[in-house]
Design an enzyme around this catalytic site. Structure first.
Site, PDB file in Angstrom:
ATOM      1  N   ASP A  51       0.819  -1.206   0.000  1.00  0.00           N
ATOM      2  CA  ASP A  51       0.000   0.000   0.000  1.00  0.00           C
ATOM      3  C   ASP A  51       0.855   1.259   0.000  1.00  0.00           C
ATOM      4  OD1 ASP A  51      -2.307  -1.524   0.104  1.00  0.00           O
ATOM      5  OD2 ASP A  51      -2.454  -1.444   2.287  1.00  0.00           O
ATOM      6  N   TYR A 109       6.608 -10.138   7.082  1.00  0.00           N
ATOM      7  CA  TYR A 109       6.452  -8.697   7.225  1.00  0.00           C
ATOM      8  C   TYR A 109       7.032  -8.257   8.560  1.00  0.00           C
ATOM      9  CZ  TYR A 109       3.289  -8.002   3.243  1.00  0.00           C
ATOM     10  OH  TYR A 109       2.759  -7.901   1.985  1.00  0.00           O
TER      11      TYR A 109
END
Length: 259
Positions: A51, A109
């Site tokens: 994003d 992540y």
């Protein structure tokens, strides 16, 4: 010929990875360079899309080309034209039927927060400022409830069009840093905003707003409205993309949690 590319980027200056009609994107910058080289549009296919404001220490994409450039020359050719917030680390030829999104075996992540009495301007865009006192033991307790296979409807964006929200989390770790914490999560795959929602929830547990023991109940509810907050994008990094099961298993056994 199909080539697989390993790249990294600082996401602060991008409106995400995926190409958009307006705004600067990682895909747009890379495809612009490839189009200039080929004198024709070239589409790249990433392992996943980050994003706006999200970074990647390791991201992969592949593309097809008919240019007669030696494999050893591709990295230099691409890096010589890349903007300063994108780097190409490796380019190698792969099978024409290989697709990074379909053949990869999970991702890792990292979410980074820092703490202190005041904001640090030199951390802007790279970490999330979180000044509140946190209970490390409670956060760790909550995080362990996510390990395993679960339906993550309660921890994914309501905008996600994907119906099957079952994912497997191999590892969810909390790492104390010099001025805050890193959250490291390794999974088979992740839903839209899933990591940022998980981190936002764990931070609220650390503040005492949620009881860690209620986590299984929230997972089972499959209700996104129960956990409405999403952590800001600037603290999130795509840390690793596992190209095969062996590299994922090796990371689970030997992952360097302190870097």
């Amino acid at each position: 010929m199909r080539y697989l590319v390993r790249t990294s980027y600082n996401g602060a200056g991008f409106n995400g990875f995926q190409y958009q009609m307006e705004g600067r994107t990682v895909q747009g910058e890379i495809e612009k360079i490839l189009q200039r080289m080929h004198k024709a549009p070239i589409r790249i296919h990433p392992a996943g899309r980050t994003d706006s404001g999200v970074h990647a220490r390791e991201q992969y994409f592949h593309f097809d080309t008919d240019l007669n450039i030696p494999e050893s020359k591709w990295q230099h050719a691409l890096n010589s034209a890349m903007p300063g917030d994108i780097a190409i680390h490796e380019v190698r030829r792969i099978s024409p039927d290989y697709h990074i999104r379909h053949h990869s075996e999970g991702k890792a992540y990292r979410y980074r927060i820092y703490q202190g009495d005041i904001r640090d301007p030199f951390e802007k865009g790279l970490k999330t400022y979180y000044p509140y006192k946190l209970d490390e033991e409670k956060m760790r307790e909550a995080m362990q409830h996510f390990v395993g296979t679960h339906d993550f409807t309660s921890f994914s964006s309501a905008k996600s069009p994907i119906e099957n929200k079952v994912r497997h989390i191999y590892r969810f770790d909390l790492i104390k840093t010099e001025n805050g914490y890193d959250f490291l999560i390794i999974g088979s795959g992740f839903l839209y905003n899933m990591v940022r929602i998980l981190v936002a929830y764990v931070l609220e547990v650390g503040q005492g707003r949620w009881e860690a023991s209620r986590t299984p109940q929230i997972i089972e509810a499959r209700d996104r409205t129960l956990v409405p907050k999403t952590a800001p994008p600037e603290g999130l990094y795509l840390e690793r993309v596992f190209l095969d099961e062996a590299s994922r298993n090796e990371a689970l056994e030997k992952y360097n949690l302190t870097r």
